[in-house]
Design an enzyme around this catalytic site. Structure first.
Site, PDB file in Angstrom:
ATOM      1  N   ALA A 156      11.853 -22.121   8.898  1.00 30.98           N
ATOM      2  CA  ALA A 156      10.532 -21.866   9.459  1.00 30.98           C
ATOM      3  C   ALA A 156      10.486 -20.518  10.163  1.00 30.98           C
ATOM      4  O   ALA A 156      11.420 -20.133  10.866  1.00 30.98           O
ATOM      5  CB  ALA A 156      10.164 -22.978  10.437  1.00 30.98           C
TER       6      ALA A 156
ATOM      7  N   HIS B 171       0.844  -1.198   0.000  1.00 31.89           N
ATOM      8  CA  HIS B 171       0.000   0.000   0.000  1.00 31.89           C
ATOM      9  C   HIS B 171       0.877   1.245   0.000  1.00 31.89           C
ATOM     10  O   HIS B 171       2.036   1.208   0.402  1.00 31.89           O
ATOM     11  CB  HIS B 171      -0.921   0.014   1.220  1.00 31.89           C
TER      12      HIS B 171
END
Length: 195
Positions: A162, A119
């Site tokens: 991870a 954005h």
């Protein structure tokens, strides 16, 4: 605006201005994706049914060698390409409006998020979005809960640990981990040229 015009717009990296024709097209297309995903995620689906629904979602044939364990989420679908032998575990979220390509033989750990839109920083223009594709090379392994931000390329054979947040490109045949992710070593292998 039609699908090809929209894809040309975002694939060129042009701004999606709030309330523009591109913005309206994106929101309308997301409704189609949400309908397909409700069907995919709403009940047990056989692997063949999952691939058929993914083919509808993406607008292109998904290979028999692709495995996706639902639930799977995508807000657009039509700018997502899955190579041969791709495996996507449960709970992954792909914001593919800006383009996501997952190369042959890649594994995506459960709960991973791939994003392709930023954005505007200007609060008065916050509805504007800047598309930037995510490219996952061949034989890549993303561990559980990895986040990849817009504009990142992960090279062939790379491993991302991870929970990592990948904010910049990861070279081929390396291991990256951490927040933000950084290369910590070589894999010691060279990715094969095919699955």
């Amino acid at each position: 605006m039609d699908l090809q015009e929209f894809l040309d717009h975002v694939d060129s990296g042009r701004l999606i201005e709030g309330e523009s024709a591109a913005h309206e097209f994106m929101h309308a297309a997301s409704q189609e994706a949400l309908r397909t995903l409700a069907e995919l995620n709403g009940a047990y689906r056989s692997p063949d049914e999952v691939r058929a629904l993914l083919s509808r979602l993406t607008g292109r044939n998904v290979a028999e060698s692709v495995t996706v364990f639902p639930p799977f989420y995508s807000e657009f679908g039509k700018n997502l390409t899955l190579g041969e032998g791709v495996f996507i575990n449960m709970g992954c979220r792909f914001q593919d409006t800006g383009g996501i390509s997952v190369g042959d033989g890649s594994l995506i750990g459960h709960g991973s998020t791939l994003t392709t839109l930023n954005h505007s920083m200007d609060p008065a223009r916050r509805a504007d979005m800047v598309p930037a594709p995510v490219v996952i090379g061949r034989n890549v392994w993303l561990g559980a809960g990895v986040t990849v931000v817009p504009g990142v390329t992960i090279g062939d054979g790379a491993i991302v640990g991870a929970g990592a947040v990948v904010t910049k490109d990861v070279p081929a045949d390396t291991v990256a981990a951490g927040v933000p992710a950084r290369v910590i070593r070589s894999t010691g292998f060279t990715a094969p040229s095919s699955v």
